[in-house]
Design a protein around this motif. Structure first.
Motif, PDB file in Angstrom:
ATOM      1  N   GLN A  72       2.724  22.014   5.374  1.00  0.00           N
ATOM      2  CA  GLN A  72       4.043  22.023   6.017  1.00  0.00           C
ATOM      3  C   GLN A  72       4.891  20.826   5.613  1.00  0.00           C
ATOM      4  N   ARG A  73       4.274  19.673   5.454  1.00  0.00           N
ATOM      5  CA  ARG A  73       5.022  18.458   5.105  1.00  0.00           C
ATOM      6  C   ARG A  73       5.142  18.259   3.599  1.00  0.00           C
ATOM      7  N   LYS A  74       4.685  19.231   2.860  1.00  0.00           N
ATOM      8  CA  LYS A  74       4.732  19.170   1.385  1.00  0.00           C
ATOM      9  C   LYS A  74       4.081  17.895   0.854  1.00  0.00           C
ATOM     10  N   PRO A 126      -1.327  15.514  -3.641  1.00  0.00           N
ATOM     11  CA  PRO A 126      -1.872  14.272  -4.201  1.00  0.00           C
ATOM     12  C   PRO A 126      -0.857  13.650  -5.159  1.00  0.00           C
ATOM     13  N   ASN A 127      -0.724  12.347  -5.118  1.00  0.00           N
ATOM     14  CA  ASN A 127       0.147  11.671  -6.088  1.00  0.00           C
ATOM     15  C   ASN A 127      -0.726  11.033  -7.163  1.00  0.00           C
ATOM     16  N   VAL A 128      -0.065  10.422  -8.136  1.00  0.00           N
ATOM     17  CA  VAL A 128      -0.782   9.891  -9.306  1.00  0.00           C
ATOM     18  C   VAL A 128      -1.873   8.902  -8.912  1.00  0.00           C
ATOM     19  N   ASP A 129      -1.637   8.186  -7.803  1.00  0.00           N
ATOM     20  CA  ASP A 129      -2.580   7.132  -7.442  1.00  0.00           C
ATOM     21  C   ASP A 129      -3.894   7.661  -6.907  1.00  0.00           C
ATOM     22  N   PHE A 130      -3.879   8.894  -6.424  1.00  0.00           N
ATOM     23  CA  PHE A 130      -5.132   9.468  -5.927  1.00  0.00           C
ATOM     24  C   PHE A 130      -6.144   9.522  -7.074  1.00  0.00           C
ATOM     25  N   VAL A 139      -3.350   5.966  10.650  1.00  0.00           N
ATOM     26  CA  VAL A 139      -4.118   6.279   9.435  1.00  0.00           C
ATOM     27  C   VAL A 139      -3.360   7.295   8.590  1.00  0.00           C
ATOM     28  N   ARG A 140      -3.243   7.027   7.300  1.00  0.00           N
ATOM     29  CA  ARG A 140      -2.630   7.978   6.358  1.00  0.00           C
ATOM     30  C   ARG A 140      -3.648   8.350   5.299  1.00  0.00           C
ATOM     31  N   LEU A 141      -3.459   9.504   4.738  1.00  0.00           N
ATOM     32  CA  LEU A 141      -4.318   9.887   3.625  1.00  0.00           C
ATOM     33  C   LEU A 141      -3.729   9.238   2.382  1.00  0.00           C
ATOM     34  N   MET A 142      -4.323   8.135   1.955  1.00  0.00           N
ATOM     35  CA  MET A 142      -3.771   7.383   0.845  1.00  0.00           C
ATOM     36  C   MET A 142      -3.899   8.188  -0.452  1.00  0.00           C
ATOM     37  N   GLY A 143      -2.856   8.089  -1.292  1.00  0.00           N
ATOM     38  CA  GLY A 143      -2.858   8.877  -2.520  1.00  0.00           C
ATOM     39  C   GLY A 143      -2.266  10.259  -2.310  1.00  0.00           C
ATOM     40  N   PHE A 144      -1.745  10.495  -1.111  1.00  0.00           N
ATOM     41  CA  PHE A 144      -1.068  11.764  -0.828  1.00  0.00           C
ATOM     42  C   PHE A 144       0.359  11.479  -0.371  1.00  0.00           C
ATOM     43  N   GLY A 145       1.283  12.339  -0.754  1.00  0.00           N
ATOM     44  CA  GLY A 145       2.663  12.222  -0.287  1.00  0.00           C
ATOM     45  C   GLY A 145       3.501  11.399  -1.238  1.00  0.00           C
ATOM     46  N   HIS A 146       4.787  11.675  -1.256  1.00  0.00           N
ATOM     47  CA  HIS A 146       5.698  10.927  -2.104  1.00  0.00           C
ATOM     48  C   HIS A 146       7.111  11.094  -1.573  1.00  0.00           C
ATOM     49  N   ARG A 147       7.901  10.040  -1.632  1.00  0.00           N
ATOM     50  CA  ARG A 147       9.275  10.117  -1.148  1.00  0.00           C
ATOM     51  C   ARG A 147      10.085  11.172  -1.909  1.00  0.00           C
ATOM     52  N   VAL A 148       9.869  11.285  -3.188  1.00  0.00           N
ATOM     53  CA  VAL A 148      10.707  12.183  -3.993  1.00  0.00           C
ATOM     54  C   VAL A 148      10.015  13.523  -4.273  1.00  0.00           C
ATOM     55  N   PRO A 192       0.790  -1.233   0.000  1.00  0.00           N
ATOM     56  CA  PRO A 192       0.000   0.000   0.000  1.00  0.00           C
ATOM     57  C   PRO A 192       0.821   1.281   0.000  1.00  0.00           C
ATOM     58  N   ALA A 193       2.110   1.216   0.406  1.00  0.00           N
ATOM     59  CA  ALA A 193       2.921   2.436   0.359  1.00  0.00           C
ATOM     60  C   ALA A 193       3.406   2.694  -1.062  1.00  0.00           C
ATOM     61  N   HIS A 194       3.236   1.717  -1.951  1.00  0.00           N
ATOM     62  CA  HIS A 194       3.741   1.842  -3.335  1.00  0.00           C
ATOM     63  C   HIS A 194       2.535   1.704  -4.264  1.00  0.00           C
ATOM     64  N   GLY A 195       2.541   0.732  -5.145  1.00  0.00           N
ATOM     65  CA  GLY A 195       1.479   0.629  -6.148  1.00  0.00           C
ATOM     66  C   GLY A 195       0.118   0.298  -5.576  1.00  0.00           C
ATOM     67  N   ASP A 212      -2.843  22.959   6.959  1.00  0.00           N
ATOM     68  CA  ASP A 212      -1.462  23.235   7.342  1.00  0.00           C
ATOM     69  C   ASP A 212      -0.593  21.979   7.478  1.00  0.00           C
ATOM     70  N   TYR A 213      -1.196  20.912   8.034  1.00  0.00           N
ATOM     71  CA  TYR A 213      -0.445  19.662   8.230  1.00  0.00           C
ATOM     72  C   TYR A 213       0.167  19.208   6.906  1.00  0.00           C
ATOM     73  N   PHE A 214      -0.643  19.238   5.844  1.00  0.00           N
ATOM     74  CA  PHE A 214      -0.195  18.758   4.533  1.00  0.00           C
ATOM     75  C   PHE A 214       0.726  19.781   3.868  1.00  0.00           C
ATOM     76  N   ASP A 266      -3.368  12.650  13.687  1.00  0.00           N
ATOM     77  CA  ASP A 266      -3.087  12.168  15.039  1.00  0.00           C
ATOM     78  C   ASP A 266      -1.869  11.243  15.018  1.00  0.00           C
ATOM     79  N   LYS A 267      -0.823  11.631  15.733  1.00  0.00           N
ATOM     80  CA  LYS A 267       0.425  10.852  15.750  1.00  0.00           C
ATOM     81  C   LYS A 267       0.224   9.452  16.325  1.00  0.00           C
ATOM     82  N   ASN A 268      -0.852   9.286  17.144  1.00  0.00           N
ATOM     83  CA  ASN A 268      -1.069   7.965  17.751  1.00  0.00           C
ATOM     84  C   ASN A 268      -1.878   7.032  16.856  1.00  0.00           C
TER      85      ASN A 268
HETATM   86  N1  CMC Z   1      -0.885  10.998   5.154  1.00  0.00           N
HETATM   87  C1  CMC Z   1      -0.560  11.586   6.325  1.00  0.00           C
HETATM   88  N2  CMC Z   1       0.696  11.910   6.679  1.00  0.00           N
HETATM   89  C2  CMC Z   1       1.672  11.610   5.828  1.00  0.00           C
HETATM   90  C3  CMC Z   1       1.419  11.001   4.584  1.00  0.00           C
HETATM   91  C4  CMC Z   1       0.079  10.687   4.254  1.00  0.00           C
HETATM   92  N3  CMC Z   1      -0.241  10.112   3.101  1.00  0.00           N
HETATM   93  N4  CMC Z   1       2.573  10.816   3.943  1.00  0.00           N
HETATM   94  C5  CMC Z   1       3.537  11.298   4.729  1.00  0.00           C
HETATM   95  N5  CMC Z   1       2.992  11.780   5.875  1.00  0.00           N
HETATM   96  C6  CMC Z   1       3.695  12.462   6.977  1.00  0.00           C
HETATM   97  C7  CMC Z   1       4.405  11.481   7.887  1.00  0.00           C
HETATM   98  O1  CMC Z   1       3.598  11.072   8.957  1.00  0.00           O
HETATM   99  C8  CMC Z   1       5.593  12.311   8.332  1.00  0.00           C
HETATM  100  O2  CMC Z   1       5.141  13.206   9.323  1.00  0.00           O
HETATM  101  P1  CMC Z   1       6.122  13.643  10.549  1.00  0.00           P
HETATM  102  O3  CMC Z   1       7.272  14.375   9.911  1.00  0.00           O
HETATM  103  O4  CMC Z   1       5.272  14.493  11.423  1.00  0.00           O
HETATM  104  O5  CMC Z   1       6.542  12.359  11.208  1.00  0.00           O
HETATM  105  C9  CMC Z   1       5.944  13.149   7.103  1.00  0.00           C
HETATM  106  O6  CMC Z   1       4.709  13.273   6.392  1.00  0.00           O
HETATM  107  C10 CMC Z   1       6.991  12.493   6.184  1.00  0.00           C
HETATM  108  O7  CMC Z   1       6.529  11.194   5.847  1.00  0.00           O
HETATM  109  P2  CMC Z   1       7.458   9.914   5.607  1.00  0.00           P
HETATM  110  O8  CMC Z   1       6.645   8.670   5.875  1.00  0.00           O
HETATM  111  O9  CMC Z   1       8.739  10.082   6.356  1.00  0.00           O
HETATM  112  O10 CMC Z   1       7.761  10.062   4.069  1.00  0.00           O
HETATM  113  P3  CMC Z   1       8.302   8.942   3.109  1.00  0.00           P
HETATM  114  O11 CMC Z   1       9.033   9.620   2.042  1.00  0.00           O
HETATM  115  O12 CMC Z   1       9.017   7.863   3.857  1.00  0.00           O
HETATM  116  O13 CMC Z   1       6.935   8.265   2.545  1.00  0.00           O
HETATM  117  C11 CMC Z   1       5.115   7.671   1.190  1.00  0.00           C
HETATM  118  C12 CMC Z   1       6.431   8.443   1.296  1.00  0.00           C
HETATM  119  C13 CMC Z   1       4.607   7.681  -0.248  1.00  0.00           C
HETATM  120  C14 CMC Z   1       5.327   6.194   1.609  1.00  0.00           C
HETATM  121  C15 CMC Z   1       4.064   8.336   2.137  1.00  0.00           C
HETATM  122  O14 CMC Z   1       3.856   9.684   1.752  1.00  0.00           O
HETATM  123  C16 CMC Z   1       2.745   7.569   2.170  1.00  0.00           C
HETATM  124  O15 CMC Z   1       2.623   6.595   2.934  1.00  0.00           O
HETATM  125  N6  CMC Z   1       1.733   7.996   1.342  1.00  0.00           N
HETATM  126  C17 CMC Z   1       0.478   7.285   1.262  1.00  0.00           C
HETATM  127  C18 CMC Z   1       0.637   6.088   0.357  1.00  0.00           C
HETATM  128  C19 CMC Z   1       0.710   6.495  -1.111  1.00  0.00           C
HETATM  129  O16 CMC Z   1      -0.133   7.254  -1.589  1.00  0.00           O
HETATM  130  N7  CMC Z   1       1.671   5.908  -1.821  1.00  0.00           N
HETATM  131  C20 CMC Z   1       1.797   6.110  -3.268  1.00  0.00           C
HETATM  132  C21 CMC Z   1       3.075   6.771  -3.663  1.00  0.00           C
HETATM  133  S1  CMC Z   1       3.007   7.316  -5.372  1.00  0.00           S
HETATM  134  C22 CMC Z   1       2.935   5.890  -6.313  1.00  0.00           C
HETATM  135  C23 CMC Z   1       4.199   5.150  -6.317  1.00  0.00           C
HETATM  136  O17 CMC Z   1       5.180   5.691  -6.904  1.00  0.00           O
HETATM  137  O18 CMC Z   1       4.237   4.037  -5.802  1.00  0.00           O
END
Ligand code: CMC
Length: 437
Positions: free
Chosen positions: A363-365, A368-372, A306-315, A267-270, A359-361, A301-303
């Protein structure tokens, strides 16, 4: 890799002599410090779980600038490829390094088309699975099994065999994914039809039955083709690195790509596209748009995990350029199918807006990623949610195989073998049973 006149110097506070490390420049992007001789020179390893600062290879295929939100396939911006090329042109570009001219495109398309059928025995292999097996479980098995069905193209030291296995994989993936779907649905498999485009043929194998004629909707055909283009390669992500690591042992391409499929499933990838739709369904069940606020609180909530799926990306620390294009396609498809008022799609659009202003989103940049959007498009097209990640695998196959071939022809490639920082028990002796506990 061009050596730089700059060098990095690593010094130690324990009085050990400092070491000078070479620096290389890529054509674009950050320089890299070459630490290959570090252990031999210092007896120390580097520590980088998750590869946050480590380039595992050199590659000329895909370039990402995460801060700018830029994605280039062989130098061409994804925004231009998505508009001016189709998926098979994109495959040609990724595999061979240049865009095809008209004759090359026709020859490549003909070659792929001639390989779309799979060995007839494969349907009997498929029968061994439970009907309700997850398509990614089935696909991992089917792709791995290709080495048993196509043993004449598993010699990775033969460039001709490598090329044939690349063509076979690209051509047969849609057939295999569609077979996994039909098996699950209890419907007869549909053989490929060569007069159709890559995307239209796939749609027909998925949605047609032998009882009726099937006419592909051109808006959906184009949307699917765009999904394939946007997922075709993404440099050294988890599944591509898995494919490279797996293939570095000299195993055959089908086995290595099966490893990529398995990795992609997470779920963190495809698997995020499927997880995203499941998340939307869950919010919908809890009250829809009215319950978004509560859900966002849980995400923050840090405890809670739950993540917002389809948001965030390592790069990408900016808008994922693929997401912008997919968003466009998403609206085209929703318009064409008259689904803009569908509650699930309304929910997704509201969730996107709320998260982008929070703000949460910000600040952490987290954008939405392609999967959203790809999940929403696939759902609108009528593709079952459990098949979303298999479609990602289908599209990414070209990237995996191109990266695998690039690695095998790199004179610097070695079997991948990371080291570790050991934190377990130091050497100790086994006590007789009576003295344990
Ligand atoms: N929802 C809520 N908070 C998030 C999310 C999210 N989707 N993604 C990152 N964060 C927070 C995380 O809790 C952390 O907060 P803090 O600094 O307070 O501890 C901060 O943002 C940095 O997150 P990270 O987990 O250290 O970042 P990462 O680069 O290791 O993770 C990721 C990247 C894609 C695994 C992650 O953003 C995530 O789990 N996203 C949801 C799953 C998702 O949509 N994945 C598809 C990626 S795109 C398709 C692909 O190429 O596979």
């Amino acid at each position: 890799m061009t050596p730089s006149s700059d060098k990095a110097t690593l010094s130690f506070s324990d009085g050990a002599p400092s070491v000078e490390l070479p620096i290389y420049k890529g054509s674009v992007g950050p320089d890299v410090i070459d630490i290959r001789k570090l252990y031999a020179q210092t007896g120390k390893f580097t520590y980088d779980p998750g590869f946050l600062s480590t380039a595992s290879c050199n590659s000329a295929i895909t370039y990402i600038d995460g801060d700018k939100g830029e994605l280039l396939y062989r130098g061409y911006p994804i925004e231009q490829i998505a508009v001016h090329c189709d998926y098979l042109e994109t495959c040609y570009l990724i595999l061979y390094g240049e865009l095809p001219d008209a004759a090359q495109k026709a020859a490549f398309t003909a070659r792929i088309t001639q390989h779309t059928m799979v060995h007839e025995q494969m349907q009997f292999f498929l029968r061994g699975f439970r009907r309700d097996a997850h398509p990614m479980a089935v696909l991992t098995g089917l792709v791995g099994a290709m080495s048993a069905f196509y043993p004449d193209s598993i010699n990775v030291n033969d460039p001709h065999q490598r090329d044939i296995s690349a063509i076979r994989l690209i051509a047969k993936m849609p057939t295999l994914v569609a077979m996994a779907y039909k098996y699950n649905a209890g419907q007869p498999y549909m053989y490929p039809q060569n007069k159709l485009s890559y995307a239209a043929n796939y749609m027909r194998m998925m949605f047609a039955t032998p009882c009726d004629d099937y006419v592909p909707n051109p808006v959906i055909e184009r949307a699917l083709d765009r999904i394939f283009i946007l997922h075709a390669d993404h440099e050294q992500n988890a599944s591509t690195s898995t494919v490279r690591l797996c293939a570095s042992s000299g195993t055959n391409p089908f086995a290595a790509i099966a490893a990529g499929v398995a990795c992609l499933w997470g779920p963190a990838h495809g698997g995020a596209n499927e997880a995203c739709l499941n998340m939307l369904d869950e919010i919908q069940a809890q009250g829809g748009v009215a319950s978004i606020g509560k859900f966002i609180e849980q995400v923050k909530d840090k405890n809670s995990s739950v993540r917002l799926m389809g948001f965030g990306h390592r790069v990408y620390k900016n808008y994922d350029p693929r997401a912008k294009l997919m968003r466009e396609t998403c609206h085209e498809v929703l318009d064409a199918l008259g689904l803009h008022d569908d509650p699930l799609f309304k929910l997704a659009m509201t969730l996107e807006k709320i998260a982008l202003e929070d703000d949460y989103f910000i600040q952490r940049k987290l954008y939405p990623n392609v999967d959203f959007y790809s999940g929403i498009v696939q759902k609108a097209i009528g593709i079952p949610v459990s098949l979303f990640t298999a479609n990602f695998a289908l599209a990414r196959t070209v990237g995996w195989i191109a990266q695998l071939n690039e690695m095998l022809t790199d004179p610097e490639y070695k079997i991948g073998r990371p080291r570790q920082l050991f934190t377990g028990a130091a050497r100790r002796d086994v006590k007789p049973m009576a003295q344990r506990g």
